[in-house]
Design a protein around this motif. Structure first.
Motif, short mmCIF file in Angstrom:
data_model
loop_
_atom_site.label_atom_id
_atom_site.label_comp_id
_atom_site.label_asym_id
_atom_site.label_seq_id
_atom_site.Cartn_x
_atom_site.Cartn_y
_atom_site.Cartn_z
N LEU A 39 -6.68 4.26 -6.68
CA LEU A 39 -8.08 4.42 -6.30
C LEU A 39 -8.37 5.83 -5.81
CD1 LEU A 39 -8.81 1.07 -4.55
CD2 LEU A 39 -10.25 2.10 -6.30
N SER A 40 -7.42 6.42 -5.09
CA SER A 40 -7.64 7.76 -4.54
C SER A 40 -7.80 8.79 -5.68
CB SER A 40 -6.51 8.16 -3.60
OG SER A 40 -5.36 8.50 -4.35
N LEU A 41 -7.23 8.48 -6.83
CA LEU A 41 -7.39 9.38 -7.99
C LEU A 41 -8.74 9.20 -8.69
CD1 LEU A 41 -4.18 9.25 -10.25
CD2 LEU A 41 -5.05 11.21 -9.00
N ALA B 245 -3.94 1.61 -3.78
CA ALA B 245 -4.65 2.63 -2.98
C ALA B 245 -4.46 4.01 -3.59
CB ALA B 245 -4.14 2.60 -1.54
N MET B 246 -3.26 4.28 -4.08
CA MET B 246 -2.99 5.59 -4.71
C MET B 246 -3.84 5.76 -5.96
SD MET B 246 1.11 5.63 -4.39
CE MET B 246 1.92 6.05 -2.86
N GLU C 118 0.83 -1.20 0.00
CA GLU C 118 0.00 0.00 0.00
C GLU C 118 0.87 1.26 0.00
OE1 GLU C 118 -3.26 -0.62 2.63
OE2 GLU C 118 -3.81 1.51 2.52
#
Ligand code: PEP
Length: 250
Positions: free
Chosen positions: A85-87, A82-83, A71
């Motif tokens: 998805l955050s976008l 995770a990075m 992660e």
């Protein structure tokens, strides 16, 4: 239940953010209202923000071309699920043959990436495929089974729900040589049967298997007509809005 086809663009190491915006400006009107298939564009990492912005509110999803299994951590040059998805990224290519060939990707790291993508809630597009020598030696089925078994290791059918596999014969990638629709369908059947062994028949019947390897507007319809083929992963021909739109609308 028929499987919704997924048509994905793999831009490899092509296009800047400006070129990405230009692509979407021309591409979106060509496919607006196209609801039959799921459409995904996977640009280089540096273009993801521009692609997401340009695709907002449209029928196009954005995917990454790779992702790391941790992660966070001291992994210079890597990007986590995770990075992404955050976008707002929803899909991720895993185990592309160019990663296997040039960047030390192994069946084991494909497995780690696949688990991380599924765990995070991304839709992974897991690539498998034989090289020419393996096909000529009659080893295609063995290679596909081995790559699938190792990629799917220690993943439950429940966790794998979003899994998409792409059959990409390495000899057909960027070479202009396409597998015949029949030959591709045969390989897809092998992959589906292996998925059945690992995840169960019901899962395998629902799992989408894309074909990749010199898909073009001229051959897309014949490939997509095969019941076993649930979409396409498109490299070269996805770089130009008109040609990718023609494939999407085969
Ligand atoms: C790919 O990069 O996944 C691919 C299939 O490339 P091409 O369509 O150019 O053969």
């Amino acid at each position: 239940m028929p499987r919704t086809k997924l048509i994905a663009a793999n831009w490899k190491m092509y296009k800047t953010p400006d070129q990405t915006r230009d692509f979407f400006r021309d591409f979106l009107p060509l496919v607006s209202g196209h609801e039959r298939d799921e459409i995904v564009v996977c640009p280089p990492y540096v273009d993801l923000a521009a692609a997401l912005e340009a695709a907002r509110g449209s029928n196009i999803a954005v995917g990454a071309q790779n992702l790391h299994w941790k992660e966070v951590g001291a992994f210079t040059g890597e990007i986590s699920a995770a990075m992404l998805l955050s976008l707002g990224v929803t899909h991720g290519i895993v185990g592309h043959s160019e990663r296997r060939q040039y960047f030390g990707e192994t069946d084991d790291t494909v497995n780690l990436r696949l688990k991380a993508a599924l765990e995070a809630g991304l839709t992974p597009i897991c690539c498998v495929g034989e090289v020419l020598e393996e096909r000529e030696a009659g080893l295609t089925d063995d290679v596909l089974r081995r790559q699938c078994v190792r990629a799917f290791r220690a993943i439950s059918a429940k966790k794998a729900a979003r899994l998409v596999v792409a059959y990409e014969p390495v000899w057909a990638i960027g070479t202009g040589k396409t597998a015949t629709p029949e030959l591709a369908a045969e390989a897809h059947a092998v992959i589906r049967s292996e998925a059945g062994e690992v995840f169960g028949e019901e899962f395998a019947a629902r799992m989408r298997i894309l074909y990749g390897g010199s898909v073009k507007p001229e051959n897309a319809a014949a490939l997509m007509a095969q019941e076993e083929i649930d979409g396409a992963l498109v490299g070269g021909a996805s770089l130009e809005p008109k040609s990718f739109a023609a494939i999407v609308k085969y």
